[in-house]
Design a protein around this motif. Structure first.
Motif, PDB file in Angstrom:
ATOM      1  N   ASP A 362      -5.407  -2.447   9.626  1.00 40.61           N
ATOM      2  CA  ASP A 362      -5.758  -1.084   9.221  1.00 40.61           C
ATOM      3  C   ASP A 362      -7.160  -0.706   9.690  1.00 40.61           C
ATOM      4  O   ASP A 362      -7.474   0.478   9.849  1.00 40.61           O
ATOM      5  CB  ASP A 362      -5.666  -0.944   7.693  1.00 40.61           C
ATOM      6  CG  ASP A 362      -4.237  -1.020   7.200  1.00 40.61           C
ATOM      7  OD1 ASP A 362      -3.318  -0.818   8.018  1.00 40.61           O
ATOM      8  OD2 ASP A 362      -4.029  -1.294   6.007  1.00 40.61           O
ATOM      9  N   ASN A 364      -8.552  -1.474  12.637  1.00 44.50           N
ATOM     10  CA  ASN A 364      -8.738  -1.206  14.074  1.00 44.50           C
ATOM     11  C   ASN A 364      -7.544  -0.538  14.762  1.00 44.50           C
ATOM     12  O   ASN A 364      -7.607  -0.276  15.965  1.00 44.50           O
ATOM     13  CB  ASN A 364      -9.091  -2.504  14.813  1.00 44.50           C
ATOM     14  CG  ASN A 364      -7.947  -3.499  14.870  1.00 44.50           C
ATOM     15  OD1 ASN A 364      -6.837  -3.232  14.418  1.00 44.50           O
ATOM     16  ND2 ASN A 364      -8.217  -4.672  15.424  1.00 44.50           N
ATOM     17  N   ARG A 365      -6.482  -0.264  14.033  1.00 37.93           N
ATOM     18  CA  ARG A 365      -5.287   0.303  14.683  1.00 37.93           C
ATOM     19  C   ARG A 365      -5.576   1.628  15.395  1.00 37.93           C
ATOM     20  O   ARG A 365      -5.022   1.898  16.457  1.00 37.93           O
ATOM     21  CB  ARG A 365      -4.165   0.503  13.668  1.00 37.93           C
ATOM     22  CG  ARG A 365      -3.459  -0.777  13.275  1.00 37.93           C
ATOM     23  CD  ARG A 365      -2.199  -0.512  12.463  1.00 37.93           C
ATOM     24  NE  ARG A 365      -1.707  -1.722  11.842  1.00 37.93           N
ATOM     25  CZ  ARG A 365      -0.884  -2.592  12.424  1.00 37.93           C
ATOM     26  NH1 ARG A 365      -0.467  -2.354  13.662  1.00 37.93           N
ATOM     27  NH2 ARG A 365      -0.480  -3.680  11.794  1.00 37.93           N
ATOM     28  N   GLU A 366      -6.425   2.433  14.819  1.00 44.64           N
ATOM     29  CA  GLU A 366      -6.706   3.738  15.430  1.00 44.64           C
ATOM     30  C   GLU A 366      -7.369   3.602  16.794  1.00 44.64           C
ATOM     31  O   GLU A 366      -7.214   4.471  17.661  1.00 44.64           O
ATOM     32  CB  GLU A 366      -7.594   4.576  14.498  1.00 44.64           C
ATOM     33  CG  GLU A 366      -6.881   5.062  13.245  1.00 44.64           C
ATOM     34  CD  GLU A 366      -5.650   5.898  13.562  1.00 44.64           C
ATOM     35  OE1 GLU A 366      -5.722   6.735  14.487  1.00 44.64           O
ATOM     36  OE2 GLU A 366      -4.608   5.709  12.908  1.00 44.64           O
ATOM     37  N   GLY A 369      -4.414   3.417  19.286  1.00 46.51           N
ATOM     38  CA  GLY A 369      -3.278   4.238  18.882  1.00 46.51           C
ATOM     39  C   GLY A 369      -2.841   5.284  19.891  1.00 46.51           C
ATOM     40  O   GLY A 369      -1.808   5.931  19.695  1.00 46.51           O
ATOM     41  N   ASP A 370      -3.595   5.476  20.972  1.00 47.80           N
ATOM     42  CA  ASP A 370      -3.195   6.467  21.976  1.00 47.80           C
ATOM     43  C   ASP A 370      -2.083   5.904  22.868  1.00 47.80           C
ATOM     44  O   ASP A 370      -1.984   4.702  23.080  1.00 47.80           O
ATOM     45  CB  ASP A 370      -4.395   6.841  22.854  1.00 47.80           C
ATOM     46  CG  ASP A 370      -5.434   7.657  22.104  1.00 47.80           C
ATOM     47  OD1 ASP A 370      -5.085   8.250  21.063  1.00 47.80           O
ATOM     48  OD2 ASP A 370      -6.591   7.683  22.562  1.00 47.80           O
ATOM     49  N   GLN A 395       2.141   3.277  22.142  1.00 46.64           N
ATOM     50  CA  GLN A 395       1.021   3.166  21.204  1.00 46.64           C
ATOM     51  C   GLN A 395       0.941   1.683  20.824  1.00 46.64           C
ATOM     52  O   GLN A 395       1.676   1.218  19.947  1.00 46.64           O
ATOM     53  CB  GLN A 395       1.260   4.035  19.975  1.00 46.64           C
ATOM     54  CG  GLN A 395       1.270   5.536  20.258  1.00 46.64           C
ATOM     55  CD  GLN A 395       1.655   6.327  19.022  1.00 46.64           C
ATOM     56  OE1 GLN A 395       2.780   6.238  18.537  1.00 46.64           O
ATOM     57  NE2 GLN A 395       0.716   7.103  18.511  1.00 46.64           N
ATOM     58  N   ARG A 398       0.657   0.339  17.180  1.00 47.39           N
ATOM     59  CA  ARG A 398       1.763   0.711  16.294  1.00 47.39           C
ATOM     60  C   ARG A 398       3.074   0.040  16.726  1.00 47.39           C
ATOM     61  O   ARG A 398       3.967  -0.168  15.914  1.00 47.39           O
ATOM     62  CB  ARG A 398       1.916   2.230  16.253  1.00 47.39           C
ATOM     63  CG  ARG A 398       0.735   2.897  15.543  1.00 47.39           C
ATOM     64  CD  ARG A 398       0.864   4.415  15.446  1.00 47.39           C
ATOM     65  NE  ARG A 398      -0.193   4.958  14.605  1.00 47.39           N
ATOM     66  CZ  ARG A 398      -1.413   5.265  15.032  1.00 47.39           C
ATOM     67  NH1 ARG A 398      -1.725   5.077  16.313  1.00 47.39           N
ATOM     68  NH2 ARG A 398      -2.320   5.738  14.207  1.00 47.39           N
TER      69      ARG A 398
END
Length: 422
Positions: A362, A364-366, A369-370, A395, A398
């Motif tokens: 949670d 570093n996922r962002e 994420g692209d 992505q 994800r």
């Protein structure tokens, strides 16, 4: 800072080097209490993808009590390997691999797999584990004729009243000469299929035999071969039509097979799954979703919850791979060119030399994420044209819970002429 530079910086900050087996321990820790650990591969012909998955599987079996390995292979061929690793039948590891004689044979009849199954055999021999020994199973859908032959053998051996129904179903398929394309056209466009015969067979088997306690996993063997027969018939009917149905039938079948194995092993079953990234990485994080496609990773996450599923992707920047230019052609060792500029693998290489491991949480996922192109190589491959179809918009954080990057990889080592091995 543009997106590419941001991504490279994120990789440099979040990745750690992978140089030894002990570096995999952080992955083992991150898996937690997951029931399903899905180990991917970016090709079906890369040695390191097999050897690294072997090291991870050993750790999961020894340290976390995982019960079995399920692979993207045919049930009948893999069940012979299972008989070897569990000591049901005395044979050499080479002999255990001889039934992998349908193209592409190299996916499982290779030296890397031989080393794995020898380890499983030795582990099962020396373990004092009270539960079942660690097994090796195939969960793919293609073995229609082979599975029906196995059903008949099992029913004959046990004197089942379902034998006549099995022979009737097998006779229905015989005119198609074991050619799925012939059956698919006949069933899909002319209504001349064997759906009725298969349904009758499955009804009789389910009601009178499957589920009985037995030795050497006979009931599991019958149950999965029956599942293959039903789903393969459905798969081949869908195969000649456009749309997502054949792919989705196949991946739903794989999940059903995993669930049958899990049911057989019992409540505390924990399973390792070896499949291509396109099956184990969540389809919702790729352009597969736009085409109406689902996959094993997505289905398992939706059914069991994300905490019960850990998906690990794999990739490489360059090297060699075993593949063929066309379906059914002779295999060859091909050069894997450097990853396309702007791809995920290109960013990993530009982030610094060496192999890398990334774990997504949670926190570093962002950062990952692209959508970005992520290379996928199948059993059919042409390096000259890979920019036109071998990169899946993804992505990454994800699609997977972690990722292993091997900077330069080598081709898998097939066992020559598996059908003739003695």
């Amino acid at each position: 800072m543009d997106k590419t530079r941001e991504l490279i910086k994120a990789i440099q900050d979040e990745a750690y080097s992978y140089n030894a087996s002990s570096d995999l321990d952080r992955i083992i820790d991150s898996i937690g209490e997951a029931k399903f650990v899905l180990l991917g591969e970016a090709s079906h012909g890369t040695s390191e993808f097999y050897t690294v998955r072997t090291e991870l599987s050993k750790k999961l079996i020894e340290q976390k009590g995982f019960n079995c390995i399920a692979v993207e292979g045919d049930w009948p061929s893999c069940f012979k390997v299972n008989r070897f690793v569990k000591g049901y039948e005395r044979m050499s590891s080479h002999k255990a691999l001889q039934d992998f004689n349908r193209w592409p044979t190299w996916m499982w009849a290779n030296e890397e797999i031989r080393h794995l199954i020898e380890w499983l055999h030795d582990f099962n021999h020396r373990t004092d584990r009270k539960s079942q020994k660690a097994g090796f199973y195939g969960i793919d859908v293609y073995s229609l004729w082979e599975s029906m032959e196995e059903i008949i053998k099992l029913l004959e051996k046990n004197g089942s009243t379902a034998l006549e129904a099995a022979k009737n179903a097998f006779a229905c398929f015989e005119p198609f000469h074991r050619t799925p394309e012939n059956y698919a056209v006949s069933a899909a466009f002319y209504g001349e299929g064997c759906e009725k015969e298969v349904a009758e067979l499955l009804h009789k088997i389910k009601n009178k035999w499957v589920g009985a306690m037995d030795q050497e996993e006979t009931s599991l063997n019958l149950s999965i071969n029956s599942l293959v027969t039903a789903n393969a018939e459905n798969y081949y009917r869908a195969m000649v039509k456009s749309g997502p149905d054949d792919w989705n039938i196949r991946d739903h079948h794989m999940v059903s097979a995993l669930e049958e194995i899990s049911k057989y092993y019992g409540q505390n079953t924990k399973m390792i799954v070896w499949e291509h990234n396109t099956h184990i990485g969540d389809a919702r994080a790729t352009d597969m979703q736009e085409e109406g496609l689902v996959n094993v990773g997505q289905i398992l996450r939706e059914k069991y919850g994300e905490d019960q599923v850990f998906a690990l992707g794999f990739g490489t920047h360059s090297g060699t791979v075993v593949a063929a230019e066309k379906w059914g052609d002779d295999i060859q060792v091909m050069e894997v060119p450097p990853a396309q500029p702007g791809s995920w693998e290109d960013a990993l290489q530009k982030a610094g030399d060496g192999n890398k491991i990334l774990l997504f949480t949670d926190k570093n996922r962002e950062l990952f994420g692209d959508f970005i192109g992520h290379r996928a190589i199948g059993v059919v491959y042409n390096p000259e044209y890979e920019q036109y179809g071998n990169y899946v918009p993804t992505q990454i954080s994800r699609r997977y819970d972690g990722f292993i990057y091997i900077e330069k990889t080598r081709a898998l080592k097939p066992i020559s002429s598996p059908a003739g091995i003695t």
